[in-house]
Design a protein around this motif. Structure first.
Motif, PDB file in Angstrom:
ATOM      1  N   VAL A  53       0.842  -1.206   0.000  1.00  0.00           N
ATOM      2  CA  VAL A  53       0.000   0.000   0.000  1.00  0.00           C
ATOM      3  C   VAL A  53       0.872   1.248   0.000  1.00  0.00           C
ATOM      4  CG1 VAL A  53      -1.691   1.327   1.333  1.00  0.00           C
ATOM      5  CG2 VAL A  53      -1.971  -1.142   1.062  1.00  0.00           C
ATOM      6  N   ARG A  54       1.929   1.256   0.809  1.00  0.00           N
ATOM      7  CA  ARG A  54       2.841   2.399   0.846  1.00  0.00           C
ATOM      8  C   ARG A  54       3.464   2.622  -0.528  1.00  0.00           C
ATOM      9  NH1 ARG A  54       5.903   1.520   5.331  1.00  0.00           N
ATOM     10  NH2 ARG A  54       4.650   3.032   6.442  1.00  0.00           N
ATOM     11  N   SER A  55       3.864   1.550  -1.194  1.00  0.00           N
ATOM     12  CA  SER A  55       4.453   1.651  -2.525  1.00  0.00           C
ATOM     13  C   SER A  55       3.461   2.240  -3.526  1.00  0.00           C
ATOM     14  CB  SER A  55       4.919   0.270  -2.987  1.00  0.00           C
ATOM     15  OG  SER A  55       5.381   0.312  -4.300  1.00  0.00           O
ATOM     16  N   SER A  56       2.198   1.806  -3.464  1.00  0.00           N
ATOM     17  CA  SER A  56       1.175   2.335  -4.371  1.00  0.00           C
ATOM     18  C   SER A  56       0.931   3.824  -4.135  1.00  0.00           C
ATOM     19  CB  SER A  56      -0.138   1.578  -4.200  1.00  0.00           C
ATOM     20  OG  SER A  56       0.010   0.245  -4.592  1.00  0.00           O
ATOM     21  N   PHE A  57       0.841   4.208  -2.875  1.00  0.00           N
ATOM     22  CA  PHE A  57       0.667   5.634  -2.557  1.00  0.00           C
ATOM     23  C   PHE A  57       1.841   6.437  -3.105  1.00  0.00           C
ATOM     24  CE2 PHE A  57      -2.473   4.603   0.809  1.00  0.00           C
ATOM     25  CZ  PHE A  57      -3.367   5.635   0.592  1.00  0.00           C
ATOM     26  N   LYS A  59       4.087   5.735  -5.499  1.00  0.00           N
ATOM     27  CA  LYS A  59       4.183   5.743  -6.959  1.00  0.00           C
ATOM     28  C   LYS A  59       3.255   6.763  -7.591  1.00  0.00           C
ATOM     29  CE  LYS A  59       5.529   0.963  -7.743  1.00  0.00           C
ATOM     30  NZ  LYS A  59       5.075  -0.347  -8.255  1.00  0.00           N
ATOM     31  N   HIS A  60       2.138   7.037  -6.946  1.00  0.00           N
ATOM     32  CA  HIS A  60       1.143   7.937  -7.526  1.00  0.00           C
ATOM     33  C   HIS A  60       1.069   9.289  -6.817  1.00  0.00           C
ATOM     34  CE1 HIS A  60      -0.092   4.695 -10.113  1.00  0.00           C
ATOM     35  NE2 HIS A  60      -0.145   3.902  -9.063  1.00  0.00           N
ATOM     36  N   GLY A  61       2.127   9.652  -6.113  1.00  0.00           N
ATOM     37  CA  GLY A  61       2.216  10.980  -5.523  1.00  0.00           C
ATOM     38  C   GLY A  61       1.515  11.163  -4.199  1.00  0.00           C
ATOM     39  N   GLY A  62       1.137  10.078  -3.538  1.00  0.00           N
ATOM     40  CA  GLY A  62       0.469  10.168  -2.245  1.00  0.00           C
ATOM     41  C   GLY A  62       1.430   9.849  -1.110  1.00  0.00           C
ATOM     42  N   ALA A  63       0.886   9.719   0.086  1.00  0.00           N
ATOM     43  CA  ALA A  63       1.708   9.411   1.255  1.00  0.00           C
ATOM     44  C   ALA A  63       0.867   8.688   2.299  1.00  0.00           C
ATOM     45  CB  ALA A  63       2.284  10.680   1.856  1.00  0.00           C
ATOM     46  N   MET A  64       1.489   7.752   2.984  1.00  0.00           N
ATOM     47  CA  MET A  64       0.834   7.068   4.095  1.00  0.00           C
ATOM     48  C   MET A  64       0.824   8.003   5.293  1.00  0.00           C
ATOM     49  SD  MET A  64      -0.024   3.786   3.526  1.00  0.00           S
ATOM     50  CE  MET A  64       0.141   2.965   5.085  1.00  0.00           C
ATOM     51  N   GLY A  65      -0.209   7.884   6.098  1.00  0.00           N
ATOM     52  CA  GLY A  65      -0.300   8.697   7.305  1.00  0.00           C
ATOM     53  C   GLY A  65      -0.300   7.813   8.533  1.00  0.00           C
ATOM     54  N   GLU A  66      -0.288   8.437   9.691  1.00  0.00           N
ATOM     55  CA  GLU A  66      -0.338   7.695  10.947  1.00  0.00           C
ATOM     56  C   GLU A  66      -1.792   7.398  11.302  1.00  0.00           C
ATOM     57  OE1 GLU A  66       1.884   9.342  14.129  1.00  0.00           O
ATOM     58  OE2 GLU A  66       3.599   9.819  12.869  1.00  0.00           O
ATOM     59  N   ASN A  67      -1.988   6.456  12.219  1.00  0.00           N
ATOM     60  CA  ASN A  67      -3.345   6.113  12.650  1.00  0.00           C
ATOM     61  C   ASN A  67      -4.053   7.344  13.197  1.00  0.00           C
ATOM     62  OD1 ASN A  67      -3.080   3.461  11.937  1.00  0.00           O
ATOM     63  ND2 ASN A  67      -2.494   2.787  13.981  1.00  0.00           N
ATOM     64  N   GLY A  68      -5.262   7.580  12.702  1.00  0.00           N
ATOM     65  CA  GLY A  68      -6.053   8.707  13.176  1.00  0.00           C
ATOM     66  C   GLY A  68      -5.923   9.973  12.351  1.00  0.00           C
ATOM     67  N   CYS A  69      -5.031   9.989  11.363  1.00  0.00           N
ATOM     68  CA  CYS A  69      -4.820  11.231  10.612  1.00  0.00           C
ATOM     69  C   CYS A  69      -5.999  11.571   9.703  1.00  0.00           C
ATOM     70  CB  CYS A  69      -3.513  11.199   9.830  1.00  0.00           C
ATOM     71  SG  CYS A  69      -3.507  10.082   8.425  1.00  0.00           S
ATOM     72  N   VAL A  70      -6.718  10.576   9.186  1.00  0.00           N
ATOM     73  CA  VAL A  70      -7.882  10.856   8.343  1.00  0.00           C
ATOM     74  C   VAL A  70      -9.139  10.101   8.775  1.00  0.00           C
ATOM     75  CG1 VAL A  70      -6.486  11.397   6.313  1.00  0.00           C
ATOM     76  CG2 VAL A  70      -7.340   9.086   6.627  1.00  0.00           C
ATOM     77  N   SER A  71      -9.021   9.166   9.697  1.00  0.00           N
ATOM     78  CA  SER A  71     -10.184   8.345  10.065  1.00  0.00           C
ATOM     79  C   SER A  71     -11.312   9.170  10.665  1.00  0.00           C
ATOM     80  CB  SER A  71      -9.772   7.233  11.032  1.00  0.00           C
ATOM     81  OG  SER A  71      -9.257   7.766  12.217  1.00  0.00           O
ATOM     82  N   TRP A  72     -11.002  10.299  11.271  1.00  0.00           N
ATOM     83  CA  TRP A  72     -12.036  11.145  11.861  1.00  0.00           C
ATOM     84  C   TRP A  72     -12.946  11.756  10.795  1.00  0.00           C
ATOM     85  CZ3 TRP A  72     -12.054  16.287  10.490  1.00  0.00           C
ATOM     86  CH2 TRP A  72     -10.888  16.771   9.889  1.00  0.00           C
ATOM     87  N   MET A  73     -12.530  11.733   9.524  1.00  0.00           N
ATOM     88  CA  MET A  73     -13.331  12.291   8.433  1.00  0.00           C
ATOM     89  C   MET A  73     -14.328  11.287   7.853  1.00  0.00           C
ATOM     90  SD  MET A  73     -10.543  14.242   6.130  1.00  0.00           S
ATOM     91  CE  MET A  73      -8.999  14.734   6.839  1.00  0.00           C
ATOM     92  N   PHE A  74     -14.221  10.002   8.246  1.00  0.00           N
ATOM     93  CA  PHE A  74     -15.020   8.956   7.616  1.00  0.00           C
ATOM     94  C   PHE A  74     -15.994   8.325   8.587  1.00  0.00           C
ATOM     95  CE2 PHE A  74     -11.169   9.205   5.099  1.00  0.00           C
ATOM     96  CZ  PHE A  74     -11.639   9.106   3.804  1.00  0.00           C
ATOM     97  N   LYS A  75     -17.139   7.893   8.047  1.00  0.00           N
ATOM     98  CA  LYS A  75     -18.103   7.068   8.778  1.00  0.00           C
ATOM     99  C   LYS A  75     -18.311   5.816   7.942  1.00  0.00           C
ATOM    100  CE  LYS A  75     -20.746  10.683  11.023  1.00  0.00           C
ATOM    101  NZ  LYS A  75     -22.064  11.290  11.185  1.00  0.00           N
TER     102      LYS A  75
END
Length: 92
Positions: A53-57, A59-75
């Motif tokens: 998953v880190r490699s895919s992110f 390769k396409h200009g993204g980045a892995m984050g730490e736990n909790g960095c975006v989960s608060w935005m989702f239900k």
């Protein structure tokens, strides 16, 4: 390659082998261009999945984050399953 290794890999791949307990995990990151992504893969090898998953992110200009960095935005609203063409015959 020894035949025992081949047989063990085949049985593990078909789900008839021993071991290989599945682990449910969550991964978070930012896909390009800065869109939050929350993934919930089920895997038998945590380290391999995180690296893929880190490699895919990356390769396409993204980045892995730490736990909790975006989960608060989702239900959680449901489950989306993907069936690859190579697996389609198994489900028909």
């Amino acid at each position: 390659m020894p035949m025992d290794n081949i047989d063990r890999a085949i049985s593990k791949g078909t789900g008839t082998g021993e071991g290989g307990a599945l682990i449910e995990m969550t991964l978070e990151g930012y896909a390009q261009p800065v869109s939050p992504s929350w993934l919930a893969p089920v895997t038998d090898n945590r380290n391999r999945t995180v690296q893929e998953v880190r490699s895919s992110f990356t390769k396409h200009g993204g980045a892995m984050g730490e736990n909790g960095c975006v989960s608060w935005m989702f239900k959680s609203r449901g489950v989306m399953s993907l069936v690859l063409k190579s697996q389609r015959r198994r489900y028909e």
